[in-house]
Design an enzyme around this catalytic site. Structure first.
Site, PDB file in Angstrom:
ATOM      1  N   GLY A  38       0.850  -1.186   0.000  1.00  0.00           N
ATOM      2  CA  GLY A  38       0.000   0.000   0.000  1.00  0.00           C
ATOM      3  C   GLY A  38       0.880   1.228   0.000  1.00  0.00           C
ATOM      4  O   GLY A  38       1.787   1.355   0.829  1.00  0.00           O
ATOM      5  N   LYS A  39       0.640   2.140  -0.942  1.00  0.00           N
ATOM      6  CA  LYS A  39       1.507   3.311  -1.056  1.00  0.00           C
ATOM      7  C   LYS A  39       1.479   4.150   0.212  1.00  0.00           C
ATOM      8  O   LYS A  39       2.509   4.674   0.643  1.00  0.00           O
ATOM      9  CB  LYS A  39       1.097   4.158  -2.266  1.00  0.00           C
ATOM     10  N   ASN A  42       3.635   2.296   2.864  1.00  0.00           N
ATOM     11  CA  ASN A  42       5.054   2.335   2.504  1.00  0.00           C
ATOM     12  C   ASN A  42       5.645   3.723   2.687  1.00  0.00           C
ATOM     13  O   ASN A  42       6.775   3.883   3.166  1.00  0.00           O
ATOM     14  CB  ASN A  42       5.250   1.865   1.061  1.00  0.00           C
ATOM     15  N   ARG A 251      17.043   8.575 -15.124  1.00  0.00           N
ATOM     16  CA  ARG A 251      17.473   9.820 -15.779  1.00  0.00           C
ATOM     17  C   ARG A 251      17.573  10.984 -14.812  1.00  0.00           C
ATOM     18  O   ARG A 251      17.986  12.076 -15.203  1.00  0.00           O
ATOM     19  CB  ARG A 251      16.518  10.174 -16.909  1.00  0.00           C
ATOM     20  N   ASP A 276      15.834  -4.300  -7.152  1.00  0.00           N
ATOM     21  CA  ASP A 276      14.369  -4.206  -7.161  1.00  0.00           C
ATOM     22  C   ASP A 276      13.994  -2.734  -7.000  1.00  0.00           C
ATOM     23  O   ASP A 276      14.301  -2.121  -5.982  1.00  0.00           O
ATOM     24  CB  ASP A 276      13.790  -5.039  -6.018  1.00  0.00           C
ATOM     25  N   THR A 278      10.972  -1.537  -6.834  1.00  0.00           N
ATOM     26  CA  THR A 278       9.583  -1.406  -6.364  1.00  0.00           C
ATOM     27  C   THR A 278       9.393  -0.263  -5.375  1.00  0.00           C
ATOM     28  O   THR A 278       8.452   0.510  -5.482  1.00  0.00           O
ATOM     29  CB  THR A 278       9.120  -2.720  -5.705  1.00  0.00           C
ATOM     30  N   ASP A 282       8.235   5.429  -3.317  1.00  0.00           N
ATOM     31  CA  ASP A 282       7.737   5.708  -1.966  1.00  0.00           C
ATOM     32  C   ASP A 282       8.870   6.139  -1.041  1.00  0.00           C
ATOM     33  O   ASP A 282       8.689   6.996  -0.168  1.00  0.00           O
ATOM     34  CB  ASP A 282       7.036   4.472  -1.407  1.00  0.00           C
ATOM     35  N   GLY A 317      12.084  -6.016  -2.198  1.00  0.00           N
ATOM     36  CA  GLY A 317      10.950  -5.562  -1.416  1.00  0.00           C
ATOM     37  C   GLY A 317      10.724  -4.075  -1.530  1.00  0.00           C
ATOM     38  O   GLY A 317      11.542  -3.329  -2.070  1.00  0.00           O
TER      39      GLY A 317
END
Length: 333
Positions: A38-39, A42, A251, A276, A278, A282, A317
């Protein structure tokens, strides 16, 4: 009072496999992991870890989980990071939000994701609820929103008009259209290159967004400098920071504000092994928010956030990869 995140809390269930089964088929997978997700959750964990340990302010999470083991685990992780969870509801009759993720390793990590909003779908806050959350506060208050809960813009608008010392940080992800007049509640807008174009398309029309997109093919940085400037002048609230940050992945990042309207560019950190990505976004947002709240300049905040996200992408993660404040300081030296 401090920094409050109003948003989603998910429990992620990740299965790594060489192939995805057809209907009625059972196959053996390679491995299984669970992650905090969940943003909102996180980003709150990122703020908790990346704030200065010597700073005296509260970090609070506002959202909902179900009365289940997933919800208990999410609450436990937040508490471990020193986050105030007194306004995280534990709802009866609804599950904690989940993301079931199948990662097909034989196809370069291609994933398939099933989202169940669960308790996140009940996270639309009335003026009375918001008044209770923010009661008796005359101190500086940063409030962070994303778009994984219903109608976040209504809450942003109420806070903008009713909490005098509030600064609203908005990360419109996953992007959803909001009421035009509610953009005036946003003090700090944080978007990636795709979301920047989505904001412009939503408010200014597809033609302008498509023109920018076409120009970016031949002059990527130059075009996004114009986009950042456009967002700063025409979208965000002009009462205070009026800051816009556009992240561009490997970039780099562009940023501008009311005090420093000339768009500045900062390169990404290179020569690192990306494991990762991901949790990078966040982590970046959480780092920016802590630094701005603690009185750092926008340039200092972006530098700290760039270093923070460079550490995050070197681990697996999302929440698990977020570094701590002192780890970032060591890298900065």
């Amino acid at each position: 009072m401090g920094i409050t995140v109003i948003g989603s809390l998910n429990y992620d269930l990740v299965t790594y496999t060489d192939a995805v089964p057809d209907g009625g088929e059972t196959i053996r997978a390679n491995s299984f992991e669970t992650h905090t997700g969940g943003k909102g959750c996180n980003q709150c964990i990122a703020i908790g870890r990346l704030r200065d340990p010597k700073a005296d302010y509260k970090v609070k999470m506002v959202g909902n989980v179900g009365q289940d083991s997933f919800g208990e685990q999410l609450m436990g992780v937040l508490k471990e990071e020193g986050v105030d969870v007194s306004d995280v509801g534990q709802l009866e009759g609804v599950s904690t939000g989940t993301a079931t993720i199948l990662v097909e390793e034989s196809k370069g990590g291609q994933n398939r994701i099933l989202i169940v909003k669960g308790a996140n779908g009940k996270s639309e806050y009335t003026p009375d609820q918001l008044n209770d959350i923010f009661k008796s506060t005359d101190d500086q208050e940063y409030v962070v929103f994303q778009q994984e809960i219903p109608n976040a813009d209504n809450a942003m608008n109420w806070i903008h008009h009713n909490i005098k010392q509030s600064t609203i940080v908005f990360n419109p992800s996953p992007f959803q259209s909001i009421k035009n007049e509610h953009w005036s509640a946003v003090d700090v807008l944080v978007v990636n290159e795709i979301e920047a174009l989505q904001v412009i398309a939503d408010l200014e029309g597809e033609k302008l967004s498509n023109d920018y997109k076409a120009n970016a093919k031949t002059d990527f940085i130059g075009t996004y400098e114009k986009i950042a400037e456009h967002l700063q002048k025409n979208i965000v609230n002009q009462r205070s920071l009026a800051a816009v940050i556009v992240t561009l992945g490997s970039r780099g990042v562009l940023f501008t504000s009311k005090q420093h309207p000339k768009v500045e560019y900062m390169d990404a950190i290179h020569d690192i092994k990306v494991v990762d990505s991901t949790g990078a976004g966040d982590t970046f947002l959480g780092a920016v928010v802590t630094q701005l709240y603690e009185g750092k300049s926008l340039q200092e905040a972006v530098r700290f956030a760039t270093l923070s996200s460079s550490l995050a992408i070197q681990k697996n993660g999302a929440a698990e990869s977020i570094p701590k404040h002192n780890d970032v300081l060591k890298l900065a030296q």
